[in-house]
Structures are given as C-alpha cells and as structure tokens.
Design a protein around this motif. Structure first.
Motif, PDB file in Angstrom:
ATOM      1  N   ILE A 191     -89.240  35.429  80.903  1.00 56.54           N
ATOM      2  CA  ILE A 191     -87.791  35.960  80.844  1.00 56.54           C
ATOM      3  C   ILE A 191     -86.733  34.694  81.196  1.00 56.54           C
ATOM      4  CG2 ILE A 191     -86.433  37.771  81.695  1.00 56.54           C
ATOM      5  CD1 ILE A 191     -88.768  39.287  82.428  1.00 56.54           C
ATOM      6  N   HIS A 192     -86.415  34.431  80.377  1.00 57.06           N
ATOM      7  CA  HIS A 192     -85.246  33.061  80.582  1.00 57.06           C
ATOM      8  C   HIS A 192     -84.444  33.211  79.247  1.00 57.06           C
ATOM      9  CE1 HIS A 192     -83.587  29.024  80.075  1.00 57.06           C
ATOM     10  NE2 HIS A 192     -83.743  29.156  81.448  1.00 57.06           N
ATOM     11  N   PRO A 193     -83.132  32.868  79.428  1.00 60.30           N
ATOM     12  CA  PRO A 193     -82.121  32.909  78.044  1.00 60.30           C
ATOM     13  C   PRO A 193     -82.784  32.277  76.866  1.00 60.30           C
ATOM     14  CG  PRO A 193     -80.956  32.649  80.055  1.00 60.30           C
ATOM     15  CD  PRO A 193     -82.238  32.475  80.170  1.00 60.30           C
ATOM     16  N   ASP A 194     -83.443  31.183  76.935  1.00 65.46           N
ATOM     17  CA  ASP A 194     -84.075  30.237  75.983  1.00 65.46           C
ATOM     18  C   ASP A 194     -85.240  30.787  75.445  1.00 65.46           C
ATOM     19  OD1 ASP A 194     -81.570  28.779  76.222  1.00 65.46           O
ATOM     20  OD2 ASP A 194     -82.797  27.170  77.448  1.00 65.46           O
ATOM     21  N   LYS A 195     -86.061  31.693  76.086  1.00 66.83           N
ATOM     22  CA  LYS A 195     -87.426  31.943  75.837  1.00 66.83           C
ATOM     23  C   LYS A 195     -87.509  33.592  75.353  1.00 66.83           C
ATOM     24  CE  LYS A 195     -89.331  28.101  77.491  1.00 66.83           C
ATOM     25  NZ  LYS A 195     -90.139  27.249  76.524  1.00 66.83           N
ATOM     26  N   LEU A 196     -86.814  34.218  75.687  1.00 68.58           N
ATOM     27  CA  LEU A 196     -86.661  35.805  75.407  1.00 68.58           C
ATOM     28  C   LEU A 196     -85.618  36.282  74.496  1.00 68.58           C
ATOM     29  CD1 LEU A 196     -88.243  38.435  76.027  1.00 68.58           C
ATOM     30  CD2 LEU A 196     -86.580  38.906  77.940  1.00 68.58           C
ATOM     31  N   PRO A 197     -85.983  36.544  73.205  1.00 61.18           N
ATOM     32  CA  PRO A 197     -84.925  37.010  72.318  1.00 61.18           C
ATOM     33  C   PRO A 197     -84.156  38.292  72.872  1.00 61.18           C
ATOM     34  CG  PRO A 197     -86.968  36.724  71.132  1.00 61.18           C
ATOM     35  CD  PRO A 197     -87.345  36.573  72.716  1.00 61.18           C
ATOM     36  N   SER A 198     -82.846  38.108  72.439  1.00 63.21           N
ATOM     37  CA  SER A 198     -82.062  39.408  73.118  1.00 63.21           C
ATOM     38  C   SER A 198     -82.111  39.337  74.446  1.00 63.21           C
ATOM     39  CB  SER A 198     -82.351  40.517  72.464  1.00 63.21           C
ATOM     40  OG  SER A 198     -82.408  40.610  70.887  1.00 63.21           O
ATOM     41  N   TYR A 199     -82.035  38.164  75.156  1.00 61.45           N
ATOM     42  CA  TYR A 199     -82.270  38.151  76.562  1.00 61.45           C
ATOM     43  C   TYR A 199     -81.197  39.052  77.333  1.00 61.45           C
ATOM     44  CZ  TYR A 199     -81.607  36.065  81.379  1.00 61.45           C
ATOM     45  OH  TYR A 199     -81.542  35.939  82.811  1.00 61.45           O
ATOM     46  N   GLU A 200     -79.975  38.900  77.186  1.00 56.71           N
ATOM     47  CA  GLU A 200     -78.925  39.674  77.943  1.00 56.71           C
ATOM     48  C   GLU A 200     -79.071  41.171  77.748  1.00 56.71           C
ATOM     49  OE1 GLU A 200     -76.577  38.778  80.132  1.00 56.71           O
ATOM     50  OE2 GLU A 200     -77.107  36.750  80.152  1.00 56.71           O
ATOM     51  N   GLU A 201     -79.380  41.602  76.488  1.00 58.65           N
ATOM     52  CA  GLU A 201     -79.598  43.112  76.231  1.00 58.65           C
ATOM     53  C   GLU A 201     -80.939  43.523  76.862  1.00 58.65           C
ATOM     54  OE1 GLU A 201     -80.739  44.483  71.861  1.00 58.65           O
ATOM     55  OE2 GLU A 201     -78.620  43.528  71.884  1.00 58.65           O
TER      56      GLU A 201
ATOM     57  N   LEU B 237     -82.258  42.253  79.739  1.00 60.68           N
ATOM     58  CA  LEU B 237     -81.908  42.006  81.091  1.00 60.68           C
ATOM     59  C   LEU B 237     -81.374  43.509  81.538  1.00 60.68           C
ATOM     60  CD1 LEU B 237     -83.211  40.146  83.224  1.00 60.68           C
ATOM     61  CD2 LEU B 237     -80.883  39.276  83.340  1.00 60.68           C
ATOM     62  N   LYS B 238     -80.456  43.631  80.783  1.00 66.30           N
ATOM     63  CA  LYS B 238     -79.587  44.888  80.782  1.00 66.30           C
ATOM     64  C   LYS B 238     -80.447  46.155  80.878  1.00 66.30           C
ATOM     65  CE  LYS B 238     -75.647  47.422  79.539  1.00 66.30           C
ATOM     66  NZ  LYS B 238     -74.416  47.584  78.659  1.00 66.30           N
ATOM     67  N   MET B 239     -81.312  46.340  79.844  1.00 68.69           N
ATOM     68  CA  MET B 239     -82.361  47.323  79.822  1.00 68.69           C
ATOM     69  C   MET B 239     -83.289  47.364  81.158  1.00 68.69           C
ATOM     70  SD  MET B 239     -85.037  48.105  76.626  1.00 68.69           S
ATOM     71  CE  MET B 239     -86.081  46.824  77.190  1.00 68.69           C
ATOM     72  N   PHE B 240     -83.792  46.391  81.448  1.00 73.83           N
ATOM     73  CA  PHE B 240     -84.570  46.145  82.700  1.00 73.83           C
ATOM     74  C   PHE B 240     -83.865  46.812  83.828  1.00 73.83           C
ATOM     75  CE2 PHE B 240     -86.772  42.398  80.703  1.00 73.83           C
ATOM     76  CZ  PHE B 240     -87.358  42.910  79.563  1.00 73.83           C
ATOM     77  N   PHE B 241     -82.496  46.687  83.947  1.00 71.63           N
ATOM     78  CA  PHE B 241     -82.108  47.086  85.101  1.00 71.63           C
ATOM     79  C   PHE B 241     -81.676  48.528  85.159  1.00 71.63           C
ATOM     80  CE2 PHE B 241     -78.273  46.536  88.169  1.00 71.63           C
ATOM     81  CZ  PHE B 241     -79.340  45.842  89.260  1.00 71.63           C
ATOM     82  N   GLU B 242     -82.038  49.119  84.032  1.00 75.19           N
ATOM     83  CA  GLU B 242     -81.409  50.742  84.155  1.00 75.19           C
ATOM     84  C   GLU B 242     -82.558  51.513  84.924  1.00 75.19           C
ATOM     85  OE1 GLU B 242     -78.987  52.779  82.494  1.00 75.19           O
ATOM     86  OE2 GLU B 242     -77.704  50.664  82.269  1.00 75.19           O
ATOM     87  N   GLU B 243     -82.006  52.218  85.903  1.00 73.52           N
ATOM     88  CA  GLU B 243     -82.836  52.932  86.734  1.00 73.52           C
ATOM     89  C   GLU B 243     -83.863  53.887  85.767  1.00 73.52           C
ATOM     90  OE1 GLU B 243     -82.906  55.590  90.587  1.00 73.52           O
ATOM     91  OE2 GLU B 243     -80.869  55.124  89.648  1.00 73.52           O
ATOM     92  N   HIS B 244     -85.072  53.886  85.853  1.00 73.81           N
ATOM     93  CA  HIS B 244     -86.028  54.379  85.111  1.00 73.81           C
ATOM     94  C   HIS B 244     -87.490  54.660  85.796  1.00 73.81           C
ATOM     95  CE1 HIS B 244     -87.014  50.221  84.687  1.00 73.81           C
ATOM     96  NE2 HIS B 244     -88.406  50.590  84.250  1.00 73.81           N
ATOM     97  N   LEU B 245     -88.699  55.287  85.190  1.00 70.56           N
ATOM     98  CA  LEU B 245     -89.637  55.559  85.692  1.00 70.56           C
ATOM     99  C   LEU B 245     -90.659  55.298  84.211  1.00 70.56           C
ATOM    100  CD1 LEU B 245     -90.654  58.566  84.641  1.00 70.56           C
ATOM    101  CD2 LEU B 245     -89.542  59.277  86.780  1.00 70.56           C
ATOM    102  N   HIS B 246     -91.915  55.348  84.814  1.00 69.20           N
ATOM    103  CA  HIS B 246     -92.900  55.187  83.891  1.00 69.20           C
ATOM    104  C   HIS B 246     -94.011  56.221  83.949  1.00 69.20           C
ATOM    105  CE1 HIS B 246     -91.530  51.405  82.141  1.00 69.20           C
ATOM    106  NE2 HIS B 246     -91.472  50.859  83.630  1.00 69.20           N
ATOM    107  N   LEU B 247     -94.851  56.504  82.973  1.00 68.20           N
ATOM    108  CA  LEU B 247     -95.914  57.683  83.250  1.00 68.20           C
ATOM    109  C   LEU B 247     -97.304  56.688  83.612  1.00 68.20           C
ATOM    110  CD1 LEU B 247     -95.429  59.701  79.849  1.00 68.20           C
ATOM    111  CD2 LEU B 247     -94.391  60.011  82.063  1.00 68.20           C
ATOM    112  N   ASP B 248     -97.293  55.570  83.826  1.00 72.52           N
ATOM    113  CA  ASP B 248     -98.409  54.652  84.365  1.00 72.52           C
ATOM    114  C   ASP B 248     -97.798  53.957  85.348  1.00 72.52           C
ATOM    115  OD1 ASP B 248    -100.592  55.423  82.508  1.00 72.52           O
ATOM    116  OD2 ASP B 248     -99.110  54.776  80.974  1.00 72.52           O
ATOM    117  N   ASP B 249     -98.788  53.312  86.356  1.00 70.60           N
ATOM    118  CA  ASP B 249     -98.168  52.388  87.131  1.00 70.60           C
ATOM    119  C   ASP B 249     -97.680  51.099  86.283  1.00 70.60           C
ATOM    120  OD1 ASP B 249     -99.436  53.897  89.013  1.00 70.60           O
ATOM    121  OD2 ASP B 249    -101.153  52.586  89.624  1.00 70.60           O
ATOM    122  N   GLU B 250     -96.837  50.515  87.224  1.00 67.88           N
ATOM    123  CA  GLU B 250     -96.283  48.970  86.634  1.00 67.88           C
ATOM    124  C   GLU B 250     -96.872  48.013  87.583  1.00 67.88           C
ATOM    125  OE1 GLU B 250     -91.955  46.849  85.484  1.00 67.88           O
ATOM    126  OE2 GLU B 250     -92.348  49.167  85.437  1.00 67.88           O
TER     127      GLU B 250
END
Length: 176
Positions: free
Chosen positions: A68-78, A80-93
């Motif tokens: 995860i880096h601006p030069d390595k992950l396509p749509s980096y800003e998008e 990162l914003k998605m990862f920062f949304e409060e959420h849960l998963h059905l499995d352990d992370e």
C-alpha cells in the motif's frame, strides 16, 4: 506494537490521534476484545518456523501480500478512503506487517476507538464481527501479508451492521 485511545479530531487520519495526556491500551486489554498480536521476524517470513506454527495452529491456509503506497496500489487514495470506513467482516482479519507502518483502529466494549500502531514484524488478528478500520501513518507505506482460513473473503460490511449474526456473536462474547 503500541495501542492507545484516540482523540475525536477530524485531522488527517494518518496522524497518531493520541489523547492528551495519552491513554495507552495494553495487550491484555486488546485480548479482552478479541484482538491478538505476535511479534515475528519479518526478514525471514518466507521460512519462519514461528509463522508456520501459527498458520498451522490457526488454519491460515491462504496467504497473499499487498503493498500500500501511492506508486504501488492502483486507485490508492480511493482504496485508503475505503479501508478507513468503519466496517466489520464475517471472518477474522489477519495482517502481518512485512515493511513500513500502519494503523488499525478498533472499537472497545464502550464503543471508543483504540488505535493500534503496527510496524515491521507485527502480526494481528481482529475477530469476525468487530468494528474496525485501517489506515497508513504519515509515511504512506506498508507491505503486509494477508492471511485467511480457506479461500480469501474481501467483503466488508460498513457500520451499521449490528443485525448481522456474526456481530451479535461477537458482542455476546464480550459479555462472557
């Protein structure tokens, strides 16, 4: 790894956001909400017997690596914003930091945010059903191993997701 209760600031999510004075959170306190941590040698992750033992004991059969880096992950800003949304998963992370630094934020029993600062060698498991979010720190870089039991599941359910059975199971586990 270091953990603390967060302030309520809306400043850049990549800043530490410590309370003043800082209110640290111990590994024991994290374990009470189902969050577990290991410190491993990331320089030997490909052949590390300690990592293999954890994978075998917990059934982590699938693994991949994400940078995860601006030069390595396509749509980096998008993303990162998605990862920062409060959420849960059905499995352990399960995440293992191989390089760089990152933050996981988790909710405690009283719904307060705890920030967990992770760096090279830190491996963490977040239980299914816990509300959380992820971001980088000011360095904007991490390389992490993602581990799963069986096939990878990438689906996140943004809050509110209190009616999910896995959320109810998680909340009930806190009362035990």
């Amino acid at each position: 790894m270091e953990a603390w209760y967060m302030d309520d600031s809306n400043e850049d999510q990549r800043l530490p956001h410590k309370l003043d004075p800082n209110v640290p959170v111990t590994l024991e306190e994290l374990q009470k909400i189902g969050v577990f941590h290991w410190k491993l040698n990331a320089d030997i992750y490909e052949t590390d017997p300690e990592l293999q033992k954890i994978r075998d004991e917990r059934g982590y059969s699938y693994m991949d690596i994400i940078t995860i880096h601006p030069d390595k992950l396509p749509s980096y800003e998008e993303k990162l914003k998605m990862f920062f949304e409060e959420h849960l998963h059905l499995d352990d992370e399960i995440r293992y930091i191989l390089e760089g630094r990152a933050y996981f934020d988790v909710r405690d029993k009283e719904d307060r945010w705890i920030r967990i600062a992770m760096s090279k060698g830190d491996m963490i498991t977040l239980p299914a059903g816990i509300y959380h979010r992820f971001t980088l720190d000011e360095t904007n870089y991490t390389k992490a191993m993602r581990l799963f039991v069986g096939e990878p599941v990438w689906k996140a359910y943004n809050r509110p997701a209190d009616d999910f059975e896995i959320r109810q199971k998680y909340v009930n586990s806190l009362a035990a």
